[in-house]
Design an enzyme around this catalytic site. Structure first.
Site, PDB file in Angstrom:
ATOM      1  N   ILE A  20      52.523  -1.116 -49.222  1.00 39.32           N
ATOM      2  CA  ILE A  20      52.461   0.262 -48.725  1.00 39.32           C
ATOM      3  C   ILE A  20      53.553   1.097 -49.409  1.00 39.32           C
ATOM      4  O   ILE A  20      53.331   2.249 -49.777  1.00 39.32           O
ATOM      5  CB  ILE A  20      52.609   0.276 -47.186  1.00 39.32           C
ATOM      6  N   ASP A  64      68.633  -7.826 -50.133  1.00 45.00           N
ATOM      7  CA  ASP A  64      68.108  -8.529 -48.966  1.00 45.00           C
ATOM      8  C   ASP A  64      68.763  -7.827 -47.778  1.00 45.00           C
ATOM      9  O   ASP A  64      70.002  -7.822 -47.678  1.00 45.00           O
ATOM     10  CB  ASP A  64      68.501 -10.009 -49.038  1.00 45.00           C
ATOM     11  N   ILE A  92      59.950  -2.427 -44.682  1.00 47.48           N
ATOM     12  CA  ILE A  92      60.312  -3.841 -44.678  1.00 47.48           C
ATOM     13  C   ILE A  92      60.006  -4.468 -43.330  1.00 47.48           C
ATOM     14  O   ILE A  92      60.294  -3.870 -42.286  1.00 47.48           O
ATOM     15  CB  ILE A  92      61.823  -3.956 -44.972  1.00 47.48           C
ATOM     16  N   TYR A 155      49.719 -10.393 -33.048  1.00 50.06           N
ATOM     17  CA  TYR A 155      50.820  -9.652 -33.696  1.00 50.06           C
ATOM     18  C   TYR A 155      52.164 -10.099 -33.103  1.00 50.06           C
ATOM     19  O   TYR A 155      53.202 -10.028 -33.762  1.00 50.06           O
ATOM     20  CB  TYR A 155      50.602  -8.144 -33.552  1.00 50.06           C
ATOM     21  N   LYS A 162      58.531  -4.196 -33.723  1.00 56.74           N
ATOM     22  CA  LYS A 162      58.134  -2.801 -33.996  1.00 56.74           C
ATOM     23  C   LYS A 162      58.505  -1.886 -32.823  1.00 56.74           C
ATOM     24  O   LYS A 162      58.813  -0.712 -33.024  1.00 56.74           O
ATOM     25  CB  LYS A 162      56.639  -2.718 -34.294  1.00 56.74           C
ATOM     26  N   ILE A 191      46.232  -2.665 -43.414  1.00 58.11           N
ATOM     27  CA  ILE A 191      45.999  -2.569 -44.860  1.00 58.11           C
ATOM     28  C   ILE A 191      46.282  -3.950 -45.449  1.00 58.11           C
ATOM     29  O   ILE A 191      47.298  -4.580 -45.093  1.00 58.11           O
ATOM     30  CB  ILE A 191      46.951  -1.531 -45.505  1.00 58.11           C
ATOM     31  N   LYS A 192      45.415  -4.410 -46.330  1.00 56.99           N
ATOM     32  CA  LYS A 192      45.581  -5.741 -46.908  1.00 56.99           C
ATOM     33  C   LYS A 192      46.781  -5.774 -47.866  1.00 56.99           C
ATOM     34  O   LYS A 192      46.737  -5.191 -48.954  1.00 56.99           O
ATOM     35  CB  LYS A 192      44.309  -6.090 -47.693  1.00 56.99           C
ATOM     36  N   THR A 193      47.868  -6.411 -47.441  1.00 56.80           N
ATOM     37  CA  THR A 193      49.066  -6.549 -48.278  1.00 56.80           C
ATOM     38  C   THR A 193      49.573  -7.985 -48.126  1.00 56.80           C
ATOM     39  O   THR A 193      49.046  -8.751 -47.315  1.00 56.80           O
ATOM     40  CB  THR A 193      50.194  -5.600 -47.808  1.00 56.80           C
ATOM     41  N   LEU A 194      50.649  -8.289 -48.860  1.00 56.57           N
ATOM     42  CA  LEU A 194      51.250  -9.621 -48.771  1.00 56.57           C
ATOM     43  C   LEU A 194      51.713  -9.917 -47.338  1.00 56.57           C
ATOM     44  O   LEU A 194      51.416 -10.986 -46.778  1.00 56.57           O
ATOM     45  CB  LEU A 194      52.445  -9.657 -49.721  1.00 56.57           C
TER      46      LEU A 194
HETATM   47  O1  0WD Z   1      48.564  -3.596 -42.301  1.00 63.02           O
HETATM   48  C1  0WD Z   1      49.660  -3.474 -42.818  1.00 63.02           C
HETATM   49  N1  0WD Z   1      49.921  -4.003 -43.999  1.00 63.02           N
HETATM   50  C2  0WD Z   1      50.712  -2.686 -42.100  1.00 63.02           C
HETATM   51  C3  0WD Z   1      52.020  -2.764 -42.476  1.00 63.02           C
HETATM   52  C4  0WD Z   1      50.290  -1.844 -40.958  1.00 63.02           C
HETATM   53  C5  0WD Z   1      51.362  -1.098 -40.364  1.00 63.02           C
HETATM   54  C6  0WD Z   1      52.658  -1.221 -40.764  1.00 63.02           C
HETATM   55  N2  0WD Z   1      52.979  -2.057 -41.807  1.00 63.02           N
HETATM   56  C7  0WD Z   1      54.391  -2.149 -42.202  1.00 63.02           C
HETATM   57  C8  0WD Z   1      54.968  -3.534 -42.282  1.00 63.02           C
HETATM   58  O2  0WD Z   1      55.222  -4.080 -41.004  1.00 63.02           O
HETATM   59  C9  0WD Z   1      56.233  -3.252 -43.069  1.00 63.02           C
HETATM   60  O3  0WD Z   1      57.210  -2.691 -42.206  1.00 63.02           O
HETATM   61  O4  0WD Z   1      54.581  -1.622 -43.487  1.00 63.02           O
HETATM   62  C10 0WD Z   1      55.769  -2.162 -44.036  1.00 63.02           C
HETATM   63  C11 0WD Z   1      55.471  -2.639 -45.444  1.00 63.02           C
HETATM   64  O5  0WD Z   1      54.646  -3.772 -45.365  1.00 63.02           O
HETATM   65  P1  0WD Z   1      53.453  -4.108 -46.374  1.00 63.02           P
HETATM   66  O6  0WD Z   1      53.390  -3.121 -47.438  1.00 63.02           O
HETATM   67  O7  0WD Z   1      52.256  -4.394 -45.541  1.00 63.02           O
HETATM   68  O8  0WD Z   1      53.875  -5.538 -46.939  1.00 63.02           O
HETATM   69  P2  0WD Z   1      54.556  -6.087 -48.281  1.00 63.02           P
HETATM   70  O9  0WD Z   1      53.896  -5.544 -49.489  1.00 63.02           O
HETATM   71  O10 0WD Z   1      54.573  -7.583 -48.144  1.00 63.02           O
HETATM   72  O11 0WD Z   1      56.028  -5.525 -48.200  1.00 63.02           O
HETATM   73  C12 0WD Z   1      56.951  -5.896 -47.220  1.00 63.02           C
HETATM   74  C13 0WD Z   1      58.182  -6.373 -47.927  1.00 63.02           C
HETATM   75  C14 0WD Z   1      58.350  -7.840 -48.266  1.00 63.02           C
HETATM   76  O12 0WD Z   1      57.366  -8.450 -48.771  1.00 63.02           O
HETATM   77  P3  0WD Z   1      57.217 -10.080 -48.606  1.00 63.02           P
HETATM   78  O13 0WD Z   1      55.760 -10.149 -48.556  1.00 63.02           O
HETATM   79  O14 0WD Z   1      57.902 -10.584 -49.808  1.00 63.02           O
HETATM   80  O15 0WD Z   1      57.838 -10.541 -47.304  1.00 63.02           O
HETATM   81  O16 0WD Z   1      59.339  -6.305 -47.169  1.00 63.02           O
HETATM   82  C15 0WD Z   1      60.339  -6.904 -47.976  1.00 63.02           C
HETATM   83  C16 0WD Z   1      59.676  -7.752 -48.998  1.00 63.02           C
HETATM   84  O17 0WD Z   1      59.710  -7.156 -50.236  1.00 63.02           O
HETATM   85  N3  0WD Z   1      61.245  -7.762 -47.248  1.00 63.02           N
HETATM   86  C17 0WD Z   1      62.564  -7.626 -47.379  1.00 63.02           C
HETATM   87  N4  0WD Z   1      63.303  -6.762 -48.098  1.00 63.02           N
HETATM   88  C18 0WD Z   1      64.627  -6.913 -48.023  1.00 63.02           C
HETATM   89  N5  0WD Z   1      65.232  -7.832 -47.275  1.00 63.02           N
HETATM   90  C19 0WD Z   1      63.116  -8.641 -46.576  1.00 63.02           C
HETATM   91  C20 0WD Z   1      64.513  -8.724 -46.541  1.00 63.02           C
HETATM   92  N6  0WD Z   1      65.178  -9.659 -45.826  1.00 63.02           N
HETATM   93  N7  0WD Z   1      62.110  -9.351 -46.002  1.00 63.02           N
HETATM   94  C21 0WD Z   1      60.963  -8.786 -46.416  1.00 63.02           C
END
Ligand code: 0WD
Length: 255
Positions: A20, A64, A92, A155, A162, A191-194
């Site tokens: 995102i 981190d 994050i 969840y 949250k 949204i489909k993410t990691l």
């Molecule tokens: O459906 C969804 N994908 C939704 C996501 C719906 C509503 C909200 N969100 C939120 C998530 O909860 C998060 O707060 O959006 C935010 C971004 O999430 P994302 O884009 O869905 O996921 P992703 O692309 O995985 O990015 C989150 C990243 C981590 O990815 P990984 O997959 O490696 O855990 O958060 C970062 C990391 O890059 N992260 C950290 N960064 C710094 N320090 C740490 C950390 N300790 N842990 C995770």
């Protein structure tokens, strides 16, 4: 002149081009903002660096959020290179996969601590570190999800994290209003993410959201990016402490 021309800020939370945070970054850059990025570790640096450079970023740093020293170092580097900044994006979250698979009552103490630390406390510590370099009129946006206010199946501990994050948004907004700094959250639909791949039955969430949301479609990284752009821009100078839903209306639709 773009909406963000002349504004500088930092984005935490790009893991890959599905993140995102990446959708947000693209919208901000298109609107003229100058961007800095952080990456979690060396493995992710390989993905994040080329993405960041494609948006002309020059400042790309490790962080981190569990490591206070790294966070302090990020903001002192920003001050050294840029002076003051205009915005911060916090995208994050993390919870142990086991804690998301088990029933909520089985959440471990350590799993609870980690989820709350990385997903909620990090906004507080990030804001504290950002304050000396944020301009009056600065804006902070974090990402949240409906599981904070509803018991969304599977969840679990992330919902509790949250809820703490959204409450932190209100307390930070209340504290920083006098300094002219705004703090808001965008509550995105699935949204489909990691990160989403760690949530059991995520596909089912996508199906239900598409079926029940008044807009009858899933939201995209671009949808979230545009709403975040608004909250970070001078279009939203009167908006703070708000949880801004970008979920196609799912949060209020019955069914
Ligand atoms: O459906 C969804 N994908 C939704 C996501 C719906 C509503 C909200 N969100 C939120 C998530 O909860 C998060 O707060 O959006 C935010 C971004 O999430 P994302 O884009 O869905 O996921 P992703 O692309 O995985 O990015 C989150 C990243 C981590 O990815 P990984 O997959 O490696 O855990 O958060 C970062 C990391 O890059 N992260 C950290 N960064 C710094 N320090 C740490 C950390 N300790 N842990 C995770």
């Amino acid at each position: 002149m773009g909406l963000m021309t002349g504004k500088k800020g930092i984005i935490f939370g790009v893991a890959n081009d599905k993140s995102i945070a990446w959708g947000i970054a693209q919208q901000l850059r298109e609107a003229g903002a100058e961007l800095a990025f952080t990456y979690l570790n060396e493995a992710l640096e390989k993905r994040v660096r080329p993405l960041a450079e494609s948006l002309d970023a020059k400042i790309i740093l490790p962080c981190d959020v569990q490591n206070e020293e790294e966070m302090v170092a990020v903001f002192s580097e920003l001050e050294k290179q840029w002076g003051k900044i205009d915005f911060v994006v916090h995208a994050i979250a993390f919870a142990n996969r086991e804690d998301l698979k088990h029933p909520f009552s089985q959440t471990s103490r350590e799993g609870f601590r980690i989820a709350l630390d990385i997903s909620a406390y990090s906004l507080v510590s990030m804001t504290r570190c950002a304050l000396p370099v944020l301009k009056p009129g600065g804006s902070i946006v974090t990402l949240t999800y409906l599981g904070s206010v509803r018991a969304v199946p599977q969840y679990n501990v992330m919902g509790v994290a949250k809820a703490a994050l959204e409450s932190s948004v209100r307390y930070l907004a209340a504290e920083l209003g006098e300094s002219g700094i705004r703090v808001n959250a965008v509550s995105a639909g699935p949204i489909k993410t990691l990160a989403a791949s760690g949530i059991a039955s995520f596909k089912e969430k996508l199906r239900v959201a598409e079926e029940r949301a008044p807009l009858k479609r899933l939201v995209t990284q671009d949808d979230v990016g545009k709403a975040t752009l608004y909250l970070l821009s001078d279009l939203a100078t009167g908006v703070t402490g708000e949880i801004h839903y970008v979920d196609g209306g799912f949060n209020f639709a019955a069914g």
